[in-house]
Write an enzyme that holds these catalytic residues in place. Sequence first.
Site, PDB file in Angstrom:
ATOM      1  N   LYS A  98      -0.656   0.207  -1.893  1.00 43.00           N
ATOM      2  CA  LYS A  98      -1.484   1.347  -2.305  1.00 43.00           C
ATOM      3  C   LYS A  98      -0.782   2.256  -3.318  1.00 43.00           C
ATOM      4  O   LYS A  98      -1.412   2.730  -4.270  1.00 43.00           O
ATOM      5  CB  LYS A  98      -1.909   2.163  -1.084  1.00 43.00           C
ATOM      6  CG  LYS A  98      -2.911   1.450  -0.188  1.00 43.00           C
ATOM      7  CD  LYS A  98      -3.353   2.363   0.944  1.00 43.00           C
ATOM      8  CE  LYS A  98      -4.329   1.669   1.869  1.00 43.00           C
ATOM      9  NZ  LYS A  98      -4.840   2.570   2.918  1.00 43.00           N
TER      10      LYS A  98
ATOM     11  N   ASP B 106     -10.107   6.433   1.763  1.00 46.74           N
ATOM     12  CA  ASP B 106      -9.778   6.591   3.181  1.00 46.74           C
ATOM     13  C   ASP B 106     -10.276   7.927   3.737  1.00 46.74           C
ATOM     14  O   ASP B 106     -10.837   7.978   4.833  1.00 46.74           O
ATOM     15  CB  ASP B 106      -8.269   6.475   3.397  1.00 46.74           C
ATOM     16  CG  ASP B 106      -7.770   5.041   3.273  1.00 46.74           C
ATOM     17  OD1 ASP B 106      -8.562   4.108   3.532  1.00 46.74           O
ATOM     18  OD2 ASP B 106      -6.595   4.853   2.920  1.00 46.74           O
TER      19      ASP B 106
END
Length: 285
Positions: free
Chosen positions: A74, A110
């Site tokens: 990420k 997220d």
Amino acid sequence: MHDSRETLSPRAFVAGYPIKHSRSPLIHNYWLKQFALVGSYEKVEVAPADFTDFIRLLKTEDMYRGGNTTIPHKEEAFRLADWPDEISEELGAANTLWMEEGALYATNTDGFGFTANLDSNHSGWDRAKIAVVLGAGGASRAIVQALRDRGLAEIHIVNRSVARARELADRFGRPLQAHGLEALPELMQGAGLFVNTSSLGMDGNPAPDLPFFGMRSDALVADIVYVPLKTPFMRQAESVGLATVDGLGMLLHQAVPGFEKWFGRRPVVTQELRDIILADIGAPA
């Protein structure tokens, strides 16, 4: 002007290392089927040493419209993107990539997934003035960012390492405050939201007994863990009459924006999809 959505059989991916346990393909291929779209979403195992080359091919080979990145990629996905948005910029991490006009764009969904899950299952949760977040690892970043952006008055990050908690508080600013574990009982008194972002209670790991009885009677307890689906913290909270939200919905809702970017339709999280994932993890519906 060329629109990538005109491409036949669009493809998207999830890249990680390891990647075999990812349930993202189940989610996206379910939606492709629901919309009767011709396309695919696949797992791609990419070792850290190969990730830069993978992104270079993504930019030049026109194989994929984009995809998701998961552990450990990420942060590198954010760094390699041409146009990261403000959310991923502040987090320093991206989980959703898409190609547009020859450039690689990036965001992080997220936090969106976390709040959308709470909105869907416990509307009005954001009226809580005081939130307590347990854990200061990578998973908590997007959550404290999302809570701050929803306007909660106090957000207390509690972590074994106070330095890690302080690093998060410094990154996102007011109203975040950092504390050690010893402060947890006092902080939970009168709090309206408790979120576990730690691995406590995951996969049978032990979890301490916490004073959920001290929270507001209308408080919500959320866990981002979804194996087991009902975590020890959720069971403790329910035993004193508090509402709970499990972590599976976050996984499902965070996938929505990416699917829309790659395939041009905005999907809806349904009970049927939830049941498919529950069956895959071997949990009761």
